[in-house]
Each structure stands twice: as structure tokens, then as C-alpha cells.
Design an enzyme around this catalytic site. Structure first.
Site, PDB file in Angstrom:
ATOM      1  N   ILE A  98      15.487 -46.036  53.048  1.00 47.32           N
ATOM      2  CA  ILE A  98      14.099 -45.626  52.823  1.00 47.32           C
ATOM      3  C   ILE A  98      13.957 -44.862  51.506  1.00 47.32           C
ATOM      4  CG2 ILE A  98      14.366 -43.521  54.255  1.00 47.32           C
ATOM      5  CD1 ILE A  98      11.136 -45.565  53.532  1.00 47.32           C
ATOM      6  N   ASP A 176      10.832 -44.249  61.404  1.00 44.27           N
ATOM      7  CA  ASP A 176      11.509 -43.717  62.589  1.00 44.27           C
ATOM      8  C   ASP A 176      13.007 -43.700  62.403  1.00 44.27           C
ATOM      9  OD1 ASP A 176      11.561 -46.787  62.907  1.00 44.27           O
ATOM     10  OD2 ASP A 176      13.056 -46.040  64.327  1.00 44.27           O
ATOM     11  N   GLY A 318      13.926 -50.095  60.254  1.00 45.81           N
ATOM     12  CA  GLY A 318      13.110 -48.921  60.548  1.00 45.81           C
ATOM     13  C   GLY A 318      13.141 -47.955  59.374  1.00 45.81           C
ATOM     14  N   GLU A 319      13.082 -46.645  59.672  1.00 44.71           N
ATOM     15  CA  GLU A 319      13.080 -45.593  58.640  1.00 44.71           C
ATOM     16  C   GLU A 319      11.784 -45.570  57.823  1.00 44.71           C
ATOM     17  OE1 GLU A 319      16.436 -46.047  55.969  1.00 44.71           O
ATOM     18  OE2 GLU A 319      17.907 -45.870  57.592  1.00 44.71           O
ATOM     19  N   GLY A 320      10.910 -46.562  58.037  1.00 45.09           N
ATOM     20  CA  GLY A 320       9.729 -46.702  57.180  1.00 45.09           C
ATOM     21  C   GLY A 320       9.971 -47.633  56.002  1.00 45.09           C
TER      22      GLY A 320
END
Lengths: 352, 352
Positions: A98, A176, A318-320
Site C-alpha cells: 500500500i 484493511d 487488501g491494505e487499500g
């Protein structure tokens, strides 16, 4: 009235006048009709969301909500539970996926501990927020993941986190981190879409067929054991959710109430958005689906929100990361409304 | 040896050592295996193309090749032929779709007149290149679109244009402008893929069913009349091509010979890439397909080049808009190789 109730009450939906003004402008730009397709649809949404026919998004934030899950002890992830904590250190030091993508896309990364297992994290950095509710949820086969009060607390924390960054956030991306959180998100997806767990359960970090079968069966047992009320988002979140998922729901509600667009990332973020949507259906008007996750069931969740994803790059991190990667598309869509000349302005001959 | 021959001879293909080094790094990054999917495939290609396991692309250019087509007089476009010229003025003034998107994505826009109908354009600007070969091609139902010498000249002009910007171009995007150029590109696609015209002919600027039927029938007649040799790219280009399509082929060959990646835009750019590929099959190793065009037949052309598009946003504008929009993805892919920590570096527990 509680913060949650007040926030929900102030979500109005898109402004139709701005949408109409944007449409008129887009139809007169020097190009064949709607020749930039989804970018033009997005431009209309941005006008509607912000209430401006000339929106712009100079300040961008991605908030990575991190928490742990009691269900992680089942071994349905390939990674040990301490990875949630280790990755949070990686995020604040700037060494994760991210960070690389957000840096390219002009977004700052903010990390929130919503409930990581073990001791409180010792991080004194501007981009870290300690909003921990408990050191992880409980295994929801045995008892509800959290209390109803904790569910409200996680959402209200998300709203407060959004408000704390609102002044510097024209465009929000959600993210997330939480070992075990695809299990919780699949359970939420199953309850809220009405599809059986097998249709919305995927491989998460990369489990094999045998592990996937076990994960799916466990989710079926979880839902039978908890019997969440699908018409009550707080029941769903408290029964089978996660603190980071509640936090994401709060981010979404906070941004929507402020008239700001939210790029939702992949599977986990969409589970958070579904919780928000079940509390306030109008939030979906503020959501932009950043990408289509590899994770099974993501499409069904986006369909429920009536969203089409911008990107489809086989992401499952994930992680954005998907949210950040879609930010240049939002900028470009907005710039169509402000930078491109009309046929008349540019003296270009029109379609005869 | 001619410039074209020398350029073709210096195209070597990707560097396997750099690809292998990139693969090794990507597999040890702090994320589940290949969790950023296509971005990681792209990162490997970027390493292979540049010959560096840590590539970077600070300077980006989109070259919009503009020219007119004798076939435009048939009326298969919704717009009159003078729009090519009018849009070039729009490009150099910064008022077109490509200008808005390139500005968001950090690319400069360079416009080349490869053969616009009518008088020479009176533009004295740094971002405009006068490389006109003739005031438009001839209607290829009646005679070849151009001579074989002009076909070579258009490609060599593209190579020279690339060389003139090479020092400030780490990443190149291709673009096009030319009323009538989907007709030429569909004819090229049909000849080089071996598919019937009906399978690779689309609506261009937005023609209706009746016009589409006429356009397809005319393309069938064109190919029968010209009988281009599909094993000879110069025969295809001179018979049924366009000056901007030759220019794009030259850009592709020039960039490949310099070891630089090329983001090819949509339908017209891919026709140019197919001409380059027919002259030097190794060029496809330097190509990145920016997006999937709405235009029928684009997929068949990308399949022939063995490319998967990064974006699919219902674009059908050309100008390099898809190429520019994909540039942040190239930056992000490269940054995975330089900015993301490995499990070891970040002390994150590995998959057990």
C-alpha cells in the site's frame, strides 16, 4: 442522539442538479459521445457526491484498518496471527504494498489499530491511530465476535477517524489488515447477499482445496450458531464481524455524511461497506468500487451495492492497494469536467 | 542499411536475467504470493524490457500521431474530415481528453502531423512536430493508400520522432487522431489476424447498424481490391494503412530498439503495433496493452500480440487516452521492485 444516528441522518444522497450539470458538460466535450465510457459515468458520480459540477480531489487519504480475529486460531489462513501486528509496523515504516502504490497515486497512508491481538502497539507516529477496542474478536463459532456495544464503538471510531482527517481528505480510500478477516467477510457476504457460504468463500491468503472446504464448512456452522439478523447491520457485525470491518463501515458513513467520495478496496472493505449500507442504504451513492478482487463472492457483494469496479488486476492483497491504484482514475474523471474543451470552445465541427 | 533495417536489427527482446532477479524479489515481498496479480506480471516485464531489476520511469511522453484518410470521404465516420486538423489545434492548446488525462498521469503530450489533409498546419509550439508525408492517404478501394516508399517514410519518421524525445522519455504512450482511421485499422486487423472484416469492424465514432454494415462491406471490397501480402508489413501498410499508423509502428520500433516500454493505446495504436510486429516479431516483448477498446476486433489484435490489457473502461476515443491512463499502473508496478520490503527486511513471519 448518538454519533452513529446523527451521522446516518445527515447522509442525503447525490445532488441531482450537479449530476445534470456534469452530464450536460460531458455531452458537449470534444470527443464522440461518451467516448471515455466509465470515466464519464464516474465524473457524473463525483459531481453528484460532492454537489459540485467541477469537483477536484487534491488531498487523498487511505486509511488501513487493522484488527485480529478469534477465528484465525482455526488455521484457515496461511499466516500466523502475529502477522497483523508485524504488517502494521511495516505500514507505518512505509515498506508495504500500500505504501508503494499510495506514493505513486498521491495518497497518504493512515493506519489504525482497531483491535490487534496482544499488547498495545508502541508506535508514536503521525500516521498511526490507536483506536483499539479489544485485543481481537472472539471465535464466532463459540460466541458472538463482539458485543453490540463494541460493534457500535467500532463504527463510531471509524466515523471519528474520518472526521479527524476530513480537513485533509477530498478523496478517501479504505483498507484493511487482519489475519482471518476473509472468513469474517465471507460470513457477512453470505448473510447479507443471501447466498450460501460456498458461493462467497475464497482462498484468502492462498489456501488449498482441502483448507477451502474446511473454511466453507466452518462458515456454514458459524452462521447457524449465530443466526445474525440480516436486516440489522449491528447484529451482523457483532455476531460474525471484525473490529476493522466496523471501522471501515464507520469511515464510509463518515465520508458519506460529509459529501466525500469513498473508494472501497476489495473483499474486506466491501464487507464493511455492506454493513454501512445495511444501516444507511444511501451510502452506496458515495461509494466507488476500486477493483474486482480475486476473492470469490466479491462480485455478488458489489452487485448488492449496485457498483461496477474500475479495475480488474487480479489483486487479492487488501491494505487499500486497489483503492489507491484507482485514485488517478478519479482525478482523471474529475479533470474531464474542468480541463476538456467543448466543441464550441475549441471550434471543432460537431457530428452532423 | 536503412534506418528501418538498422532499427529492426537492434531489437533484442527482454533480458532474462533482469526478469529472473525481479521474480525473485517479487516472491519475497511482504504479501501473500503474487497478491498484486497483473501488477507483478507487469513488474517482471518492466525489468525484462529495461534490463534492470529496479526500473523507474520518471519521464513519460504520449505521442499523438495525426493524419487523414482517403476513405473518410465514404462517410463512414460521424464527423467531417476537418475534425482531424481541428483536434490537432485542440491538442496543442491542451483542451482535449488526452491533455486532461496525461496531466493527471504525469505525461507530456507531443503531437505529430503525419499527413493531415489540406494546407500545412501553422503551429509553432514545442509539443508539435511537422512530419507530414502527404495531405492524407488515397482511398484504398481505388488505389493503394500510399506508395511503398511513403510507407517506409512514415515508419522511419516515427523512429526519428522517438529518437528526438528519447532522452526525456522513460515510458512512451502511443496515440492517434484521424477521421476514418478505424476503417484502415479494421482492414489491417482483418488481414493480419486472418479474421473476416465483420469480426474486426466496429462503430468507430458511433455509427448505426446500417452504416456499420456498409463500412464492413466496403472493407471486404478494399481487401479484395488491394490483396495485401499479410507476410509483408510494408505491403499491408501501403495498401490499406495510414500515415499515423505507420508513424505509430515507427514509435514502437524505435522504443523497442532503445529498450524502453511502450504503452499501446486502443484500436488504431494496436494496428500500428501489428505492423511493427509483422516487421519485427520481437517488438511485442516491449509492448504493454494499456486497455481494451470498445471497438470490435481489438481483442483479436491483442491476442495476436499475446498481450492482456491493463484497463477495461469502455474507452473508444484514441488520442492516447488509454495509454496515459495506464501510466500510474506502470509506475506502481516498478515501485513494487524498489519500495516494498521483503519478509526478511520487515521481520514479518512467513507462510508456515
Amino acid at each position: 442522539m448518538s454519533l452513529l444516528e446523527k451521522t446516518i441522518q445527515s447522509i442525503k444522497g447525490q445532488d441531482n442538479e450537479s449530476r445534470a450539470a456534469a452530464l450536460k458538460r460531458l455531452e458537449s466535450l470534444t470527443m464522440p459521445h461518451w467516448a471515455l465510457g466509465q470515466l464519464m459515468d464516474l465524473a457524473m458520480d463525483l459531481a453528484g457526491i460532492t454537489g459540485s459540477p467541477r469537483p477536484s480531489f487534491p488531498s487523498k487519504s487511505v486509511v488501513v484498518m487493522a484488527a485480529d480475529h478469534g477465528v484465525a486460531a482455526r488455521g484457515t489462513s496461511l499466516y500466523p496471527i502475529e502477522v497483523t501486528r508485524q504488517m502494521v509496523y511495516n505500514f507505518v515504516r512505509g515498506g508495504a504494498g500500500i505504501n508503494a502504490i499510495a506514493s505513486v497515486c498521491g495518497a497518504r497512508v493512515i493506519v489504525a489499530d482497531m483491535g490487534i491481538a496482544g499488547e498495545r502497539l508502541n508506535i508514536q507516529k503521525e500516521n498511526f491511530i490507536d483506536a483499539r477496542i479489544a485485543p481481537g474478536t472472539r471465535d464466532f463459532l463459540v460466541q458472538p465476535a463482539m458485543t453490540r456495544e463494541q460493534a457500535i464503538e467500532s463504527i463510531e471510531s471509524g466515523i471519528r477517524i474520518f472526521r479527524s482527517i476530513e480537513a485533509d481528505t477530498d478523496l478517501l480510500g479504505t483498507g484493511d489488515m487482519g489475519i482471518g478477516n476473509t472468513t469474517s467477510s465471507s460470513a457477512i457476504a453470505s448473510v447479507l447477499t443471501g447466498l450460501p457460504p460456498a458461493d462467497v468463500t475464497g482462498r484468502g491468503t492462498g489456501i488449498d482445496d482441502k483448507q477451502l472446504k474446511l473454511k466453507t464448512e466452518l462458515i456454514e456452522m458459524d452462521i447457524r450458531a449465530r443466526q445474525p439478523d440480516r436486516n440489522d447491520g449491528l447484529s451482523v457485525l457483532s455476531s460474525i464481524g471484525g473490529f476493522e470491518i466496523g471501522g471501515i463501515a464507520g469511515l464510509v458513513l463518515g465520508a458519506a455524511s460529509a459529501g466525500k467520495p469513498v473508494l472501497i478496496d476489495g473483499f474486506i472493505s466491501t464487507a464493511g461497506a455492506l454493513i454501512a449500507h445495511s444501516l444507511s442504504p444511501a451510502v452506496s451513492q458515495y461509494l466507488i468500487a476500486a477493483h474486482m478482487s480475486v476473492e470469490t463472492g466479491h462480485k455478488a457483494m458489489l452487485d448488492l451495492l449496485e457498483l461496477s469496479p474500475l479495475l480488474d488486476l487480479d489483486f487479492r492483497l487488501g491494505e487499500g492497494t486497489g483503492a489507491a491504484m484507482a485514485m488517478p482514475l478519479v482525478d482523471a474523471a474529475a479533470r474531464l469536467l474542468t480541463d476538456v474543451a467543448t466543441f464550441e470552445e475549441a471550434s471543432v465541427s460537431r457530428n452532423e
